[in-house]
Design an enzyme around this catalytic site. Structure first.
Site, PDB file in Angstrom:
ATOM      1  N   SER A   1       0.804  -1.225   0.000  1.00 56.29           N
ATOM      2  CA  SER A   1       0.000   0.000   0.000  1.00 56.29           C
ATOM      3  C   SER A   1       0.834   1.271   0.000  1.00 56.29           C
ATOM      4  O   SER A   1       0.395   2.305  -0.512  1.00 56.29           O
ATOM      5  CB  SER A   1      -0.924   0.004   1.215  1.00 56.29           C
ATOM      6  OG  SER A   1      -0.196  -0.175   2.416  1.00 56.29           O
TER       7      SER A   1
ATOM      8  N   HIS B   1      -0.911   5.737   6.896  1.00 57.15           N
ATOM      9  CA  HIS B   1      -0.321   5.761   5.558  1.00 57.15           C
ATOM     10  C   HIS B   1       0.053   7.196   5.185  1.00 57.15           C
ATOM     11  O   HIS B   1      -0.532   8.143   5.714  1.00 57.15           O
ATOM     12  CB  HIS B   1      -1.301   5.203   4.522  1.00 57.15           C
ATOM     13  CG  HIS B   1      -1.399   3.710   4.534  1.00 57.15           C
ATOM     14  ND1 HIS B   1      -2.201   3.033   5.429  1.00 57.15           N
ATOM     15  CD2 HIS B   1      -0.803   2.760   3.763  1.00 57.15           C
ATOM     16  CE1 HIS B   1      -2.088   1.723   5.208  1.00 57.15           C
ATOM     17  NE2 HIS B   1      -1.238   1.538   4.213  1.00 57.15           N
TER      18      HIS B   1
END
Length: 268
Positions: A41, A249
């Protein structure tokens, strides 16, 4: 007349220097590259928005560092097969097929999901300090005992399919700036242990990458001042209960300001 000649000479020199610099710029050499991006990711760009429709649940973003490199450097070809949730096994089974003998540049960020990044952060958020620290310790043991072999399998697969490619292994940012007394959420001990685990992960990846003859792009210093609990602009998403996928993230700014410059300078 003398001023005119001097001006003409200056323009001529500037023009010549500009041509010389252009020829020496790594971006010019990279224009012939055939570039393939692999990974999880962080390579796909989860959390950076602007996801491509073709990527579906892999959530590949136009703001991810591989896409930014393609946009700015304009290699001869570019393909990203990075995917949210990918492990080293997923790379071997589903991503290495994108490589070929004509591939000249490969990037990869992988390893976090092999040790359970997501589940660790869930434990830390929901179950308190002692269970958080215990979960990270278990993960650190796996990093030491299992991850080097898994990374070696991935790197050997890359070398087998693209023996002439430049390979850049890109690491992970450390999540927290420590020592901020007004930072809410996890305890300082939990945050310190999370940072410890990420540093061990990055150091292990770097050792495996250099042993394989690859370059390691270390983004940790680039994120200093932009981590969670820092006073600067945050380049990482905090826990987001409305969108758990993007939690922890990089933001679009983290990809463009942190990941991209480090990758570009390392890729050459």
């Amino acid at each position: 007349m003398r001023r005119f000649r001097l001006a003409t000479l200056a323009l001529t020199l500037a023009s010549s220097l500009g041509v010389t610099l252009a020829l020496a710029t790594p971006a010019q050499a990279a224009a012939t590259d055939r570039y393939v991006a692999l990974g999880d990711s962080y390579a796909a760009g989860v959390g950076a928005d602007s996801y491509t429709s073709e990527s579906g649940s892999c959530m590949r973003s136009n703001n991810a560092y591989p896409a930014l490199y393609s946009t700015n450097i304009k290699p001869a070809s570019y393909r990203s097969v990075a995917c949210s949730g990918a492990t080293t096994t997923d790379v071997i089974n589903n991503q290495l097929s994108a490589l070929s003998s004509t591939t000249t540049l490969v990037s990869i960020t992988i390893g976090g999901n092999d040790i359970g990044f997501s589940s660790i952060m869930t434990t830390c958020v929901l179950n308190g300090e002692s269970q958080c620290i215990a979960a990270i310790q278990t993960a650190e043991n796996k990093v030491r005992s299992e991850l080097p072999g898994k990374l070696a399998n991935v790197y050997n697969g890359i070398k087998s399919r693209s023996p002439n490619a430049r390979v850049v292994v890109v690491g992970y940012p450390v999540f927290y700036q420590l020592g901020n007394p007004i930072c809410v959420g996890l305890t300082e001990a939990s945050r310190a242990k999370i940072n410890e685990g990420i540093n061990l992960l990055d150091d292990t990846i770097r050792t495996a990458a250099t042993s394989a003859g690859f370059k390691f792009a270390d983004v940790r210093s680039a994120f200093v001042g932009h981590q969670l609990c820092s006073s600067g602009t945050k380049w990482l998403h905090a826990l987001n209960f409305l969108n758990l996928t993007i939690s922890y993230h990089p933001t679009a700014a983290g990809q463009s300001g942190g990941y991209y410059p480090v990758f570009r300078s390392t890729a050459g």
